[in-house]
Write a protein that holds these residues in place. Structure first.
Motif, PDB file in Angstrom:
ATOM      1  N   GLU A   1       5.276  46.046  -2.961  1.00 26.33           N
ATOM      2  CA  GLU A   1       4.277  46.662  -3.833  1.00 26.33           C
ATOM      3  C   GLU A   1       3.228  47.390  -3.014  1.00 26.33           C
ATOM      4  O   GLU A   1       2.666  46.818  -2.063  1.00 26.33           O
TER       5      GLU A   1
ATOM      6  N   ALA B   1       6.489  49.664 -10.158  1.00 27.60           N
ATOM      7  CA  ALA B   1       6.668  48.872 -11.376  1.00 27.60           C
ATOM      8  C   ALA B   1       7.906  49.317 -12.138  1.00 27.60           C
ATOM      9  O   ALA B   1       8.641  48.493 -12.709  1.00 27.60           O
TER      10      ALA B   1
ATOM     11  N   VAL C   1      11.124  48.064 -10.282  1.00 21.52           N
ATOM     12  CA  VAL C   1      11.442  46.643 -10.469  1.00 21.52           C
ATOM     13  C   VAL C   1      11.549  46.282 -11.951  1.00 21.52           C
ATOM     14  O   VAL C   1      11.820  45.116 -12.290  1.00 21.52           O
ATOM     15  N   GLY C   2      11.325  47.256 -12.839  1.00 20.79           N
ATOM     16  CA  GLY C   2      11.507  47.036 -14.263  1.00 20.79           C
ATOM     17  C   GLY C   2      10.493  46.119 -14.907  1.00 20.79           C
ATOM     18  O   GLY C   2      10.803  45.446 -15.895  1.00 20.79           O
ATOM     19  N   GLU C   3       9.265  46.081 -14.402  1.00 21.02           N
ATOM     20  CA  GLU C   3       8.222  45.196 -14.937  1.00 21.02           C
ATOM     21  C   GLU C   3       7.319  45.993 -15.880  1.00 21.02           C
ATOM     22  O   GLU C   3       6.411  46.692 -15.444  1.00 21.02           O
ATOM     23  N   ARG C   4       7.592  45.869 -17.177  1.00 22.27           N
ATOM     24  CA  ARG C   4       6.852  46.641 -18.170  1.00 22.27           C
ATOM     25  C   ARG C   4       5.384  46.245 -18.218  1.00 22.27           C
ATOM     26  O   ARG C   4       4.499  47.110 -18.337  1.00 22.27           O
ATOM     27  N   ASP C   5       5.093  44.957 -18.138  1.00 23.07           N
ATOM     28  CA  ASP C   5       3.704  44.505 -18.189  1.00 23.07           C
ATOM     29  C   ASP C   5       2.890  45.088 -17.040  1.00 23.07           C
ATOM     30  O   ASP C   5       1.734  45.483 -17.215  1.00 23.07           O
ATOM     31  N   ARG C   6       3.501  45.128 -15.864  1.00 25.16           N
ATOM     32  CA  ARG C   6       2.801  45.688 -14.705  1.00 25.16           C
ATOM     33  C   ARG C   6       2.591  47.196 -14.890  1.00 25.16           C
ATOM     34  O   ARG C   6       1.532  47.726 -14.547  1.00 25.16           O
TER      35      ARG C   6
ATOM     36  N   LEU D   1      10.337  52.771 -20.188  1.00 31.39           N
ATOM     37  CA  LEU D   1       9.711  51.478 -19.943  1.00 31.39           C
ATOM     38  C   LEU D   1       8.340  51.387 -20.609  1.00 31.39           C
ATOM     39  O   LEU D   1       7.939  50.322 -21.077  1.00 31.39           O
TER      40      LEU D   1
END
Length: 466
Positions: free
Chosen positions: A13, A35, A38-43, A74
């Motif tokens: 990151e 983000a 890595v597929g992190e929607r919240d981030r 996303l």
């Protein structure tokens, strides 16, 4: 930025940069792409939340098509309608195609009518219909009506959400009315007073309204400066009126002088910025090209003006060919020729830029055109004399004789005077012929300065040196 790229490539990151950054922070962009990787929607939502809609639009414009698709997919339902308004036209259609219909519907419903018109007017018919179908019936009718007005007119620029009041009301009645309304525009600056036929008769600022006693009549609070905009008025003229008279908002009327909308300063200044940018781009011969345009479209837009430039270059070469024998005898002429033409071209561009700007702002008119031409010619004469002395000395010292110095000095004066004249007269003539001076003046002015510069220099050389 290299460190951020390395971290991105190795799945680490990116670190946060200082928060004291205006615009799109490269560190924030790196974190957003991470983000997405890595597929992190919240981030992703956390990183996008502090960004202004204009910054998110910049992010999408600067991303590759692959990253743009991944960000939109996303980001999902968080996509805001203001982002669509801020997007460059070249990718707006692509982004709309990537949005889920429900997300698009929610985004569009949040927009004012003028923003919806701006959004759909350049889309294909099927995409227009897809957006219009998600609007409420009243909004859909308003947008369709706006689309019937000429392109680049006040009718396309205005918003339908208007705050108006009868001219016989007092302050108390107006305040009570505003407090009881549930669908006021998010931002407005005036209450527009109208007569019984819905003809606008004056503006009252919110400051004066809130600072006056309830019994004060609205008619006594109207602003001195009040301009009514016809619905068919060109948006460039609208922007000029706003800039010239320092307006905040202005009512728009139809052919029967009935109030149909309002134009606010943010939209007028956006038009002014677009016109300034357009003039700069056209002076460079690139039209409305942007960094996101496709290669073929960009090539097609630039080709005609490069072709014109080729023709003018050939014309200048034909002038040089007439003095082939003179150049063959005095090779030094070939060394000094570009100096005369280059100085004339630069001086012509300076005068041209001032003239085109003056025409755009309506400062250069028929009443003062000859005064401006005289000024530019005198400026060219003075600069020509100064540089003539410089080049006369340089030519004498460089080639060991005064004759060549005299020739280039005289040619310099002639070309800079002609440059000042042509740089002002040509855009004025084109404007009176109905041709955009910003688009066409450059090629003509360059041709004049090249031809005159070469002819003056080589002609004088043939007379003096042979």
């Amino acid at each position: 930025m290299a460190d951020e790229t390395d971290r991105h490539e190795h799945g680490q990151e990116p670190e946060r940069a200082d928060d004291d950054f205006y615009g799109l922070d490269p560190a924030a962009v790196a974190r957003i792409i991470y983000a997405v990787d890595v597929g992190e929607r919240d981030r992703l939502i956390e990183e996008m939340e502090p960004l202004h809609a204009a910054d998110i639009a910049d992010l999408l414009e600067q991303s590759t098509a692959f990253d743009r698709r991944r960000i939109i997919e996303l980001y999902g339902r968080e996509f805001d309608g203001d982002i669509l308004s801020e997007l460059d036209d070249s990718i707006r259609e692509e982004v709309i195609g990537l949005l889920h219909p429900e997300v698009l519907a929610e985004a569009v419903r949040d927009l004012d009518s003028d923003d919806v018109v701006d959004l759909v007017e350049d889309l294909q018919d099927h995409q227009q219909e897809a957006i219009l179908e998600v609007l409420e019936d009243s909004d859909r009718v308003a947008v369709r009506q706006s689309l019937t007005y000429p392109e680049y007119s006040a009718g396309r620029l205005m918003q339908r959400e208007v705050v108006m009041a009868p001219e016989h009301w007092n302050v108390g009645e107006a305040i009570d009315y505003l407090r009881n309304q549930e669908d006021l525009p998010e931002q407005f600056y005036h209450i527009i007073l109208v007569d019984p036929r819905l003809h606008p008769v004056g503006n009252v600022t919110l400051g004066k309204l809130m600072g006056s006693r309830r019994e004060v009549m609205l008619q006594s609070l109207v602003e001195e400066t009040f301009h009514i905009i016809p619905v068919t008025r060109d948006e460039g003229e609208v922007a000029y009126v706003f800039n010239q008279y320092h307006l905040i908002s202005a009512p728009v009327v139809d052919e029967n002088d009935r109030l149909v909308g309002v134009i606010t300063i943010d939209d007028a200044m956006a038009v002014l910025d677009e016109e300034h940018e357009e003039d700069i781009m056209r002076l460079a011969g690139v039209g409305e090209s942007g960094i996101n345009d496709k290669i073929f479209e960009t090539t097609r837009a630039r080709f005609p003006w490069l072709a014109v430039n080729l023709v003018t270059a050939i014309l200048a070469s034909l002038v040089i060919a007439q003095f082939e024998a003179t150049i063959a005898q005095f090779v030094a002429l070939a060394v000094l020729m570009p100096i005369v033409a280059s100085m004339g071209g630069n001086a012509g561009t300076q005068s041209l830029t001032v003239a085109v700007r003056g025409i755009a702002t309506k400062d250069l008119t028929g009443s003062n055109v000859w005064r401006v031409i005289r000024r530019e010619v005198l400026v060219g004469l003075i600069n020509g004399l100064i540089f003539a002395v410089v080049m006369g000395v340089v030519g004498t010292l460089w080639f060991g004789g005064p004759e060549l110095g005299y020739v280039i000095a005289a040619a310099m004066v002639i070309n800079l005077v002609i440059a000042g004249f042509a740089g002002t007269v040509i855009p004025v003539m084109l404007e009176r012929m109905g041709i955009d001076p910003a688009l066409a003046s450059g090629a003509f002015v360059t041709t004049v300065t090249d031809v005159v510069g070469f002819f003056a220099f080589l002609g004088l050389a043939a007379l003096v040196l042979l």
